[in-house]
Enzyme design. Structure first.
Site, PDB file in Angstrom:
ATOM      1  CB  ALA A  61       7.390  49.276 -56.611  1.00  0.00           C
ATOM      2  N   GLY A 101       4.448  44.839 -56.789  1.00  0.00           N
ATOM      3  CA  GLY A 101       4.443  45.081 -55.266  1.00  0.00           C
ATOM      4  C   GLY A 101       2.907  45.100 -54.705  1.00  0.00           C
ATOM      5  CD  GLU A 104       6.478  41.686 -54.453  1.00  0.00           C
ATOM      6  OE1 GLU A 104       7.500  41.067 -54.129  1.00  0.00           O
ATOM      7  OE2 GLU A 104       6.772  42.943 -54.915  1.00  0.00           O
ATOM      8  CD  GLU A 124       7.267  42.353 -59.554  1.00  0.00           C
ATOM      9  OE1 GLU A 124       6.981  42.919 -58.390  1.00  0.00           O
ATOM     10  OE2 GLU A 124       7.027  41.551 -60.229  1.00  0.00           O
TER      11      GLU A 124
END
Ligand code: T1G
Length: 687
Positions: A61, A101, A104, A124
């Site tokens: 992200a 992300g 993910e 993270e």
């Protein structure tokens, strides 16, 4: 920045391109969902491949977007649902790295094919967060609870081979990644990771909780991850996802995550020094290190690890043998612990030369001096180095407190003199204060910063003053620690309070580790040079007993096993007697008072350093303290922490404390008064 689609053998390849690291900016999920839907509805398409352009699949992200109104994770979650409802095989083709992300998204795909050497991770936790786009629910279903916990609580990536062994990827490409991914996709069937089950593993959960309990400021994020993984074994998928989102939102708003996100960007910004020419250090092939003591041998190891050949020069043959021995032993032990291969260890040791003569600096690209911390000795060495080294060679001093300009004065060609202040152990500690002398040329400074990056250090530019950025602030931090001892605290209380507050080690234990004798000689020099800044004589009394810390088995603490500090009733008694000699009635002191005074001392001196132009930006100071002094990264650094408190509050507390005992030490820095008057904060000085 775009998403492009191409087709091979009836397989659609969706590629996103958001340089430099394909961070998942807010536009990406929506664009990808559109492209996905188009391929799902295209009858000529049998399967879909997701892949990234450039150097990687995705670094995750967009961290920079977390403070904007649209943090982007809602978009990512919508994309996950779209991937979950795919009616055709979806394969993620991974190269470079797939982090956060990015991984993910790959986990929400049905299958994963990775190029050899690809790194896969959910880091993270390093940002005080948890994988907030389904990672905590999907990863345990693929690799099991224990492995998933290890990956998410350590934040460490694994490579493609380990990912294959763990079941995280189904295939490591033998040939071209996309060719192999297309072949895989054409024979694949639809399967959703969310439909897999994660077997309970209470032992792994308990082990992770126990480990989290020691991690102070990181514990909330760690426990949130563990709670999510537990949910993955016991709750329906969508319920687990819901709880993950709630916990993610709470962590995103936390001070710890704000501090860690600041630290992430500060570490990258600190390398960008305004006004310096572009420079690199790839052409530095040979170095000489002068002085084979603890610092000299540590610096030598750091250079050898970066592939730079080193000649270690020391006039005393036995000291040279000892220093070179330490270098070889350290490298060999890395090979023994399989941290490096034996051939790499052999190559590094082969690149080490030894000499007792300064003549051997004649051909090197850089000389780093690490002799005894005495100005006249260093000036003599630099005069000789300047005469014997190549005119274009960089001449660097590892002095930790002395005046680099006075050292440069002694050298012909002072523009090539720069301070390179390593922190002990120099092959481990990531901080490198790059000291800009009055006549250091911009190119030499830029090359020194590039060298810092090359040897894996966080280089921070500091101006010339007593102690540069770190040690000058450390002196004020220590001052408060000693004053608190005089007024009523005991050593273990001060250190425990600072460690509970997040420091890796309390100030008195740091001094015992570094060596009380070093602090003593600096205090003696400062007592002459700065009589207007009196300091506590308490540490001198300890030194007068020959208690120099770990290396003598006793300092503020006893070290029966040579390493672990043990409180010493004799020192507690000495502290209480010393208060009496000052006519002080000892009082109860709270941990909050200890942490507040120590933190404010750092903030105030940091502000003075900015005012004096010794540090260019508050983030520079933050990075010095995170990478050199064990300041808790969750607090971002002293200056970022001050902004979290609020500068008006900081000023008010300084003004209050400046009215107390030895209050002069808390006289507010003019910069703080100016910023408060202008309604600004330290952050406003970072851009
Ligand atoms: N977001 C925004 N910018 C990023 C970024 C990211 N994720 N990663 C890197 N950059 C910028 C960086 O600031 C620098 O910018 C440039 O890219 C090059 O980076 C929902 C919540 C990938 C190993 O934690 O670890 O996904 O300074 O200098 O040394 O669950 O960057 O040039 O202007 O570091 O080759 C999780 C963070 C996010 C990975 C590359 N991901 N990045 O290292 O280059 S949270 C991470 C890294 C998340 C989801 C959650 C490293 C790298 P500039 P660089 P590098």
């Amino acid at each position: 920045m775009a998403i492009t689609t191409s087709v091979r053998d009836g397989v659609a390849l969706l590629k996103w391109d958001n340089p430099p690291v394909n961070a998942i900016a807010s536009w990406l999920p929506g664009g990808l969902m559109q492209a996905l839907a188009a391929q799902m509805n295209d009858p000529t398409i049998s399967a879909i491949i997701l892949h990234g352009a450039g150097r990687c699949f995705s670094a995750g992200a967009d961290i920079a977007g977390f403070d904007s109104p649209d943090t982007g994770e809602a978009g990512i979650r919508a994309l996950m649902q779209a991937l979950d409802s795919a009616t055709k095989p979806v394969v993620a083709a991974l190269h470079g790295y797939a982090f956060g992300g990015g991984l993910e998204i790959a986990l929400a795909a049905q299958w994963r094919v990775a190029a050899p050497g690809t790194r896969l991770g959910l880091p993270e936790i390093n940002l005080g967060l948890l994988p907030g786009a389904g990672g905590t629910q999907r990863l345990p279903r693929l690799v099991g609870v224990a492995k998933a916990l290890d990956m998410m609580t350590s934040g460490k990536p694994i490579d493609a081979a380990a990912a294959l062994a763990a079941g995280l990827v189904e295939c490591v490409a033998a040939g071209d990644l996309l060719d192999d991914a297309v072949a895989f996709a054409r024979s694949a069937h639809v399967r959703r990771v969310r439909d897999l089950t994660a077997a309970p593993d209470p032992a792994a959960l308990q082990q992770a909780r126990t480990a989290a309990s020691d991690r102070k400021l990181r514990a909330p994020a760690l426990n949130a991850i563990i709670d999510c993984v537990e949910d993955a074994t016991s709750l329906p998928f969508d319920e687990g996802i819901g709880r993950e989102a709630t916990r993610f939102a709470a962590l995103l708003a936390s001070d710890a995550s704000h501090g860690l996100r600041h630290a992430f960007f500060a570490e990258r910004a600190v390398a960008r020094v305004p006004g310096l020419p572009a420079a690199d250090a790839t052409d530095i092939a040979r170095a000489a290190v002068i002085g084979a003591g603890t610092m000299g041998s540590g610096i030598t190891i750091a250079l050898l690890e970066a592939g730079i050949a080193v000649t270690l020069i020391e006039q005393r043959p036995e000291a040279l043998a000892a220093g070179a021995g330490r270098v070889r032993d350290t490298i060999q032990s890395l090979a023994k612990r399989r941290r490096i291969s034996q051939p790499v260890a052999d190559a590094r040791i082969a690149a080490l030369g030894v000499s007792t003569s300064l003549d051997d600096v004649a051909t090197v690209d850089i000389v780093i001096e690490a002799v005894f911390e005495d100005l006249e000795i260093k000036r003599a060495v630099f005069a000789e180095l300047a005469a014997k080294a190549r005119p274009d060679a960089i001449l660097a001093s590892n002095t930790s407190t002395l005046d680099v300009d006075r050292i440069a004065d002694a050298a012909a060609g002072p523009e090539r003199v720069v301070g390179l202040h390593f922190f002990s152990p120099a092959n481990i500690m990531r901080l490198l204060e790059v000291v800009r002398g009055a006549r250091t040329s911009p190119l030499v400074l830029a090359r020194a910063m590039a060298l810092a990056r090359r040897i894996g250090k966080v280089g921070v530019v500091a101006g010339v003053c007593d102690g540069f950025i770190g040690n000058r602030m450390f002196e004020e931090y220590l001052r408060q620690a000693y004053l608190l001892l005089e007024e009523g605290a005991l050593p273990a209380q001060v250190d425990d309070a600072m460690q509970a507050w997040g420091f890796a080690l309390g100030p008195l234990r740091v001094m015992d580790l570094a060596g009380q004798d070093i602090g003593w000689s600096i205090r003696k020099r400062r007592a002459i040079e700065q009589p207007e800044r009196p300091y506590s004589r308490l540490p001198d009394q300890i030194c007068e007993q020959g208690r120099f810390g770990q290396k003598t088995g006793a300092g503020f603490y006893l070290y029966p096993d040579g390493r672990k500090p043990l409180a010493d009733p004799e020192i507690d008694a000495l502290v209480m007697e010393y208060s009496a000699t000052l006519g002080l009635v000892r009082r109860a002191i709270s941990d909050d008072e200890i942490t507040e005074r120590c933190a404010l001392a750092l903030i105030n001196e940091g502000a003075k350093l900015l005012g004096d132009g010794i540090a260019a930006r508050p983030l520079d100071i933050d990075q010095v303290w995170l990478h050199g002094y064990g300041f808790p990264a969750e607090r971002g650094g002293p200056m970022f922490y001050a902004d979290q408190i609020g500068l008006p509050q900081v000023l008010a507390r300084l003004q209050a404390l400046s009215g107390g005992r030895e209050g002069w030490a808390f006289q507010p820095a003019p910069l703080i008064e100016t910023l408060v008057a202008e309604g600004r904060n330290f952050g406003s000085l970072n851009s």
